[in-house]
Design an enzyme around this catalytic site. Structure first.
Site, PDB file in Angstrom:
ATOM      1  N   LYS A   6       0.833  -1.215   0.000  1.00 52.35           N
ATOM      2  CA  LYS A   6       0.000   0.000   0.000  1.00 52.35           C
ATOM      3  C   LYS A   6       0.863   1.260   0.000  1.00 52.35           C
ATOM      4  O   LYS A   6       0.669   2.165  -0.803  1.00 52.35           O
ATOM      5  CB  LYS A   6      -0.933   0.028   1.241  1.00 52.35           C
ATOM      6  CG  LYS A   6      -1.859  -1.167   1.348  1.00 52.35           C
ATOM      7  CD  LYS A   6      -2.770  -1.073   2.567  1.00 52.35           C
ATOM      8  CE  LYS A   6      -2.028  -1.070   3.905  1.00 52.35           C
ATOM      9  NZ  LYS A   6      -1.277  -2.318   4.187  1.00 52.35           N
TER      10      LYS A   6
ATOM     11  N   ARG B 258     -10.070   0.896   8.193  1.00 51.86           N
ATOM     12  CA  ARG B 258      -9.664  -0.478   8.496  1.00 51.86           C
ATOM     13  C   ARG B 258     -10.778  -1.247   9.191  1.00 51.86           C
ATOM     14  O   ARG B 258     -10.578  -2.417   9.529  1.00 51.86           O
ATOM     15  CB  ARG B 258      -8.461  -0.429   9.432  1.00 51.86           C
ATOM     16  CG  ARG B 258      -7.137  -0.857   8.806  1.00 51.86           C
ATOM     17  CD  ARG B 258      -6.101  -0.655   9.886  1.00 51.86           C
ATOM     18  NE  ARG B 258      -4.865  -1.339   9.704  1.00 51.86           N
ATOM     19  CZ  ARG B 258      -3.770  -0.811   9.160  1.00 51.86           C
ATOM     20  NH1 ARG B 258      -3.799   0.391   8.652  1.00 51.86           N
ATOM     21  NH2 ARG B 258      -2.658  -1.496   9.123  1.00 51.86           N
TER      22      ARG B 258
ATOM     23  N   ARG C 155      11.458  -5.435   5.371  1.00 52.58           N
ATOM     24  CA  ARG C 155      11.171  -4.024   5.056  1.00 52.58           C
ATOM     25  C   ARG C 155      12.062  -3.063   5.848  1.00 52.58           C
ATOM     26  O   ARG C 155      12.304  -3.242   7.032  1.00 52.58           O
ATOM     27  CB  ARG C 155       9.702  -3.730   5.404  1.00 52.58           C
ATOM     28  CG  ARG C 155       9.373  -2.256   5.462  1.00 52.58           C
ATOM     29  CD  ARG C 155       7.909  -1.981   5.333  1.00 52.58           C
ATOM     30  NE  ARG C 155       7.110  -2.375   6.470  1.00 52.58           N
ATOM     31  CZ  ARG C 155       5.774  -2.273   6.494  1.00 52.58           C
ATOM     32  NH1 ARG C 155       5.124  -1.813   5.451  1.00 52.58           N
ATOM     33  NH2 ARG C 155       5.113  -2.652   7.557  1.00 52.58           N
TER      34      ARG C 155
ATOM     35  N   ARG D   5      10.739  -0.894  11.475  1.00 53.88           N
ATOM     36  CA  ARG D   5       9.657  -0.697  12.439  1.00 53.88           C
ATOM     37  C   ARG D   5       9.689  -1.769  13.522  1.00 53.88           C
ATOM     38  O   ARG D   5       9.891  -2.936  13.220  1.00 53.88           O
ATOM     39  CB  ARG D   5       8.311  -0.746  11.717  1.00 53.88           C
ATOM     40  CG  ARG D   5       7.976   0.559  11.030  1.00 53.88           C
ATOM     41  CD  ARG D   5       6.815   0.430  10.100  1.00 53.88           C
ATOM     42  NE  ARG D   5       5.654  -0.265  10.651  1.00 53.88           N
ATOM     43  CZ  ARG D   5       4.524  -0.438   9.986  1.00 53.88           C
ATOM     44  NH1 ARG D   5       4.401   0.041   8.757  1.00 53.88           N
ATOM     45  NH2 ARG D   5       3.520  -1.073  10.530  1.00 53.88           N
TER      46      ARG D   5
ATOM     47  N   ARG E 253      -1.143  -8.873  13.293  1.00 58.08           N
ATOM     48  CA  ARG E 253      -1.660  -7.862  12.360  1.00 58.08           C
ATOM     49  C   ARG E 253      -2.472  -8.521  11.241  1.00 58.08           C
ATOM     50  O   ARG E 253      -3.497  -7.997  10.806  1.00 58.08           O
ATOM     51  CB  ARG E 253      -0.505  -7.043  11.779  1.00 58.08           C
ATOM     52  CG  ARG E 253       0.033  -6.027  12.802  1.00 58.08           C
ATOM     53  CD  ARG E 253       1.447  -5.592  12.534  1.00 58.08           C
ATOM     54  NE  ARG E 253       1.623  -4.906  11.277  1.00 58.08           N
ATOM     55  CZ  ARG E 253       2.805  -4.716  10.681  1.00 58.08           C
ATOM     56  NH1 ARG E 253       3.911  -5.165  11.261  1.00 58.08           N
ATOM     57  NH2 ARG E 253       2.868  -4.077   9.554  1.00 58.08           N
TER      58      ARG E 253
END
Ligand code: ADP
Ligand code: ADP
Ligand code: ZN
Length: 216
Positions: free
Chosen positions: A13, A88, A127, A161, A172
């Site tokens: 995203k 969400r 990431r 993160r 998640r």
């Protein structure tokens, strides 16, 4: 144009939202980025959100709805918005409809980025981002052209993160399937949804999104 990007953590995203910002002059609104900024600044909002984020759970609807309302009003001259990671929950989607209605706008298109859960764990754990400009990278799929230097700004500091661990990603993903996936039906009922194959490489996904946006 109000575009909503829906997809599980790691679907791409943020990557696609940044490209659309550059290409189409839309403003990206990422509630995840706003919440992380609040946590870093140590605000009351950050204190309320931080613990839930660390555990991969959603923060209460009213917190993120307030953030979005603020940003819509702070960017009154924008050509449009890409909503990345918001709404969400069905409650957030309904609140968004109300916020837009009072501002004479509506959700124009929803793009769902579809990726298998196993691929997401690899995406998330690899990431990292540039600490200076926020450009996103991946250990395997999107390395800086010159190792240790950001392609975009030349920065040499990168960060990861704290919630991008395998364990937190699993919760998640659970939150996504339970609370966010129902939005596909919500917007599908309004005939606004286009689903793209997020398993393809970054460029191919972008082409598919462009086709979805330009289709009448
Ligand atoms: P992802 O990469 O998983 O899509 P985000 O950066 O969008 O992650 O969100 C990180 C965390 O911030 C989420 O796990 C959740 O705790 C919180 N968060 C972000 N956006 C929302 C939202 N719209 N509603 C509730 N919680 C949110
Ligand atoms: P999200 O915002 O949905 O959580 P990101 O855009 O941050 O996801 O992407 C997660 C990670 O996967 C990043 O490291 C990014 O560079 C990488 N990535 C994004 N799209 C793809 C893709 N189509 N193929 C492979 N890796 C990708
Ligand atoms: Zn950079």
């Amino acid at each position: 144009m109000i575009l909503v990007l829906i997809g599980p953590p790691g679907a791409g995203k943020g990557t696609q939202a940044k490209r659309l910002e550059d290409l189409r002059g839309l403003v990206q609104l990422s509630t995840g980025d706003m919440l992380r900024a609040a946590v870093a600044a140590g605000t009351e909002l950050g204190r309320q959100a931080g613990d839930l984020m660390e555990h991969g759970q959603l923060v209460p609807d009213d917190l993120v709805i307030g953030l979005i309302a603020e940003r819509l009003d702070a960017n009154k001259d924008a050509k449009g918005f890409i909503l990345d990671g918001f709404p969400r929950t069905i409650g957030q989607a309904e609140a968004l409809d109300r916020l837009l209605e009072t501002r004479g706008a509506q959700v124009d298109r929803t793009v769902v980025i579809d990726v298998d859960d196993d691929a997401l764990v690899v995406r998330i754990t690899g990431r990292f981002t540039c600490a200076t400009c926020g450009e996103g990278y991946h250990d395997l799929f999107k390395k800086p052209k010159e190792e240790g230097t950001c392609d975009k700004c030349g920065g040499t500091e990168f960060k990861r993160r704290p919630d991008d661990t395998e364990e937190v990603v699993r919760s998640r993903l659970k939150a996504y399937h339970a609370q966010t996936e129902p939005l596909v039906g919500y917007y599908g009922g309004q005939d606004k949804v286009r689903t793209v194959n997020g398993m393809a490489d970054i460029e191919a996904v972008q082409k598919e999104i462009d086709l979805a946006l330009d289709a009448a």
